[in-house]
Design a protein around this motif. Structure first.
Motif, PDB file in Angstrom:
ATOM      1  N   SER A  58       0.836  -1.212   0.000  1.00 27.52           N
ATOM      2  CA  SER A  58       0.000   0.000   0.000  1.00 27.52           C
ATOM      3  C   SER A  58       0.862   1.249   0.000  1.00 27.52           C
ATOM      4  O   SER A  58       0.555   2.236  -0.681  1.00 27.52           O
ATOM      5  CB  SER A  58      -0.913  -0.008   1.231  1.00 27.52           C
ATOM      6  OG  SER A  58      -1.770  -1.128   1.205  1.00 27.52           O
ATOM      7  N   ALA A  59       1.965   1.245   0.775  1.00 24.39           N
ATOM      8  CA  ALA A  59       2.854   2.414   0.826  1.00 24.39           C
ATOM      9  C   ALA A  59       3.521   2.645  -0.520  1.00 24.39           C
ATOM     10  O   ALA A  59       3.684   3.789  -0.967  1.00 24.39           O
ATOM     11  CB  ALA A  59       3.894   2.217   1.917  1.00 24.39           C
ATOM     12  N   GLU A  60       3.904   1.534  -1.185  1.00 27.34           N
ATOM     13  CA  GLU A  60       4.573   1.669  -2.474  1.00 27.34           C
ATOM     14  C   GLU A  60       3.608   2.107  -3.565  1.00 27.34           C
ATOM     15  O   GLU A  60       3.986   2.805  -4.498  1.00 27.34           O
ATOM     16  CB  GLU A  60       5.207   0.327  -2.851  1.00 27.34           C
ATOM     17  CG  GLU A  60       6.378  -0.073  -1.953  1.00 27.34           C
ATOM     18  CD  GLU A  60       6.854  -1.482  -2.252  1.00 27.34           C
ATOM     19  OE1 GLU A  60       6.012  -2.303  -2.669  1.00 27.34           O
ATOM     20  OE2 GLU A  60       8.043  -1.755  -2.059  1.00 27.34           O
ATOM     21  N   ARG A  61       2.350   1.689  -3.419  1.00 23.41           N
ATOM     22  CA  ARG A  61       1.375   2.033  -4.462  1.00 23.41           C
ATOM     23  C   ARG A  61       1.073   3.523  -4.477  1.00 23.41           C
ATOM     24  O   ARG A  61       0.895   4.115  -5.533  1.00 23.41           O
ATOM     25  CB  ARG A  61       0.081   1.236  -4.239  1.00 23.41           C
ATOM     26  CG  ARG A  61       0.168  -0.215  -4.675  1.00 23.41           C
ATOM     27  CD  ARG A  61      -1.204  -0.814  -4.850  1.00 23.41           C
ATOM     28  NE  ARG A  61      -1.957  -0.818  -3.609  1.00 23.41           N
ATOM     29  CZ  ARG A  61      -2.035  -1.849  -2.790  1.00 23.41           C
ATOM     30  NH1 ARG A  61      -1.369  -2.956  -3.065  1.00 23.41           N
ATOM     31  NH2 ARG A  61      -2.747  -1.798  -1.687  1.00 23.41           N
ATOM     32  N   GLY A  62       1.000   4.158  -3.346  1.00 26.05           N
ATOM     33  CA  GLY A  62       0.696   5.574  -3.307  1.00 26.05           C
ATOM     34  C   GLY A  62      -0.747   5.842  -3.693  1.00 26.05           C
ATOM     35  O   GLY A  62      -1.623   4.998  -3.577  1.00 26.05           O
ATOM     36  N   ALA A  63      -0.987   7.047  -4.192  1.00 22.76           N
ATOM     37  CA  ALA A  63      -2.349   7.452  -4.562  1.00 22.76           C
ATOM     38  C   ALA A  63      -2.802   6.708  -5.811  1.00 22.76           C
ATOM     39  O   ALA A  63      -1.994   6.348  -6.658  1.00 22.76           O
ATOM     40  CB  ALA A  63      -2.381   8.954  -4.803  1.00 22.76           C
TER      41      ALA A  63
END
Length: 228
Positions: A58-63
């Motif tokens: 989730s952190a790597e995916r971003g917006a």
């Protein structure tokens, strides 16, 4: 003229001979019947293949990214619409594309590749399918960027009778929709090869499915790098 009586033993021998002839005729008739057709093995990309593929956290995916339109995937050459599982013998005649006689895809490969593309792109953005999706307006009030994909090669290539790879070569084109039509933004050819676990249709379809999933990941990364 003298009449010879038929003894019980002679009558029994005659009946046995007639029964043997009838049995032989019946067996000959059965052997002449055509054998039932052998049903082809049907393959797809498997329910767990995409789930096993690494995906960003989730952190790597971003917006979330903006929507993208994904029209039907095209296939180059005369195999369009076919569900045949194809292979080449690189050690014999690599130009000869051959179909497995007893194996086929559950859908035309173009549809399976589109499904892999949709699932991968959908991890971070809405995916609008079909040509209708390219004409829809998104939050910006403009049509979405269009990703067109054409499959140029999707086959199992045998380097030797016991070693083979699943090969997918596709051409991806990014375009912006304008009043004058689609304006090409970028285009790139992707070639992915995956080793087949066995030198047969089962191993080949597994390798080709893995190649399709990897290609979908590479295309999704490329689209992001292009700022779309």
């Amino acid at each position: 003229m003298a009449h010879h009586a038929v003894t019980p033993r002679a009558r029994t021998r005659s009946l046995c001979a007639a029964a043997a002839l009838a049995a032989a005729a019946l067996m000959a008739g059965c052997s002449a019947l055509p054998a039932p057709p052998v049903r082809a093995d049907v393959y797809d990309f498997g329910p767990g293949l995409l789930a096993q593929a690494p995906s960003p956290s989730s952190a790597e995916r971003g917006a979330p990214l903006p929507p993208i339109a994904l029209p039907e995937v095209a296939v180059a050459g005369p195999v369009e619409g076919s569900t045949a599982v194809l292979y080449r013998l690189a050690y014999d005649d690599p130009r000869h594309l051959r179909p497995y006689a007893q194996a086929r895809w559950s859908q035309p490969p173009a549809q399976l590749v589109q499904q892999a593309m949709r699932d991968q792109l959908g991890l971070r953005r809405p995916v609008l399918l079909g040509d209708e999706g390219a004409s829809q307006l998104v939050d910006t009030g403009k049509p979405p960027t269009v990703l067109r994909v054409e499959v140029e090669e999707f086959s199992q290539v045998f380097q030797s009778p016991k070693a083979s790879t699943g090969v997918l070569r596709l051409r991806a084109s990014l375009a912006d929709s304008t009043q004058a039509g689609e304006k090409l933004v970028a285009q790139r050819v992707f070639v992915v090869q995956r080793p087949a676990p066995s030198p047969d249709a089962s191993g080949g379809t597994r390798a080709m499915a893995e190649a399709a999933v990897q290609a979908a990941q590479e295309v999704a990364q490329w689209v992001e790098q292009m700022g779309r």
